[in-house]
Design a protein around this motif. Structure first.
Motif, short mmCIF file in Angstrom:
data_model
loop_
_atom_site.label_atom_id
_atom_site.label_comp_id
_atom_site.label_asym_id
_atom_site.label_seq_id
_atom_site.Cartn_x
_atom_site.Cartn_y
_atom_site.Cartn_z
N UNK A 69 7.45 -3.33 4.81
CA UNK A 69 6.06 -3.33 4.39
C UNK A 69 5.17 -2.92 5.57
N UNK B 224 1.17 -3.19 6.90
CA UNK B 224 -0.06 -3.93 6.66
C UNK B 224 -1.11 -3.59 7.71
N UNK C 292 -3.87 -6.05 2.13
CA UNK C 292 -2.59 -6.54 1.63
C UNK C 292 -1.44 -5.68 2.15
N UNK C 293 -0.25 -6.26 2.25
CA UNK C 293 0.92 -5.46 2.61
C UNK C 293 1.16 -4.38 1.56
N UNK D 27 4.35 -1.73 0.17
CA UNK D 27 5.78 -1.46 0.23
C UNK D 27 6.03 -0.06 0.79
N UNK E 49 12.34 0.17 0.01
CA UNK E 49 13.03 -0.86 -0.75
C UNK E 49 14.51 -0.50 -0.87
N UNK F 37 9.23 4.39 -2.11
CA UNK F 37 8.44 4.49 -3.35
C UNK F 37 7.71 5.82 -3.38
N UNK G 56 6.54 -5.33 8.47
CA UNK G 56 7.39 -6.48 8.19
C UNK G 56 8.63 -6.06 7.42
#
Lengths: 116, 110
Positions: free
Chosen positions: B37, B39, B44-45, B47, B50, B56, B88
């Motif tokens: 992630x 940020x 907000x974090x 993505x 994944x 994504x 993160x």
């Protein structure tokens, strides 16, 4: 477009309670796993709780350190996720985020401040 | 103390490649998918990666992820000033029964 919007945060005294809400749109809410994650001021991310989808029996899971004080719930008819916070402590002060689909999408967060 | 550890900070000049590592154990990174992630302050974090190495839609291919054993890695190639952020890693921990996040890595572009 997926949208998640949290609400319900605010200032609460130690020992108090609060209910956070997360309004979801842009996807089939009932099909998705939903999570709450929090971030204390200046700190990293901390997972709080998960609500699995209908297919998984709405199974709920919690961070061990928080279990018993926080309760996650959802209302698929309202496309909404909730987090009930009880017996709040100063260290629960944080921005609380809801996230969908295994953290694919995140809301902007709502700030909970616990202080006397 | 997080069960998943990251280097607290990394600094590099624009255009270079930066590598961020995420070290865990057999119950988290070693047996489950890793996500990354990004940020920015006050937001907000988001993505980035994944399932260890999947991006994504909309994430530039300058960002790539990999995993070997109990360590995951995020590479940022062609570093840009707009990449200055906190990063993160996260993974499910089967023993704890919950998601664990690394402590975060602050990337500074010199």
């Amino acid at each position: 477009e997926v949208q998640l919007v949290e609400s319900g945060g605010g200032l609460v005294q130690p020992g108090g309670s609060l209910r956070l809400s997360c309004a979801a749109s842009g996807f089939t809410f009932r099909d998705h796993c939903m999570d709450w994650v929090r971030q204390a001021p200046g700190k990293g991310l901390e997972w709080v709780a998960r609500s699995r989808n209908l297919g998984s029996g709405y199974f709920t899971e919690y961070a061990a350190s928080l279990k018993g004080r926080f309760t996650i719930s959802r209302d698929d008819s309202k496309n909404s996720l909730y987090l009930h916070l009880n017996s709040l402590k100063n260290e629960d002060t944080a921005v609380y985020y809801c996230a969908s689909g295994y953290f694919f999408h995140w809301g902007p967060g709502t700030l909970v401040s616990v202080s006397s | 103390q997080s069960v998943v550890t990251q280097t607290p900070s990394v600094s590099a000049a624009p255009g270079v490649k930066v590598t961020i590592s995420c070290s865990g154990g057999s119950s988290n990174i070693g047996s489950n998918f890793v996500s990354w992630y990004q940020q920015f302050p006050g937001t907000a974090p988001k993505l980035l990666i994944y399932s260890n190495d999947q991006r994504p839609s909309g994430i530039p291919d300058r960002f790539s992820g990999s995993k070997s054993g109990t360590t995951a890695t995020l590479d940022i190639t062609g570093l840009q000033t707009g990449d200055e952020a906190d990063y993160y890693c996260g993974a499910w921990d089967t023993s704890l029964g919950g998601e664990v996040f690394g402590g975060g890595t602050k990337v500074t572009v010199l």
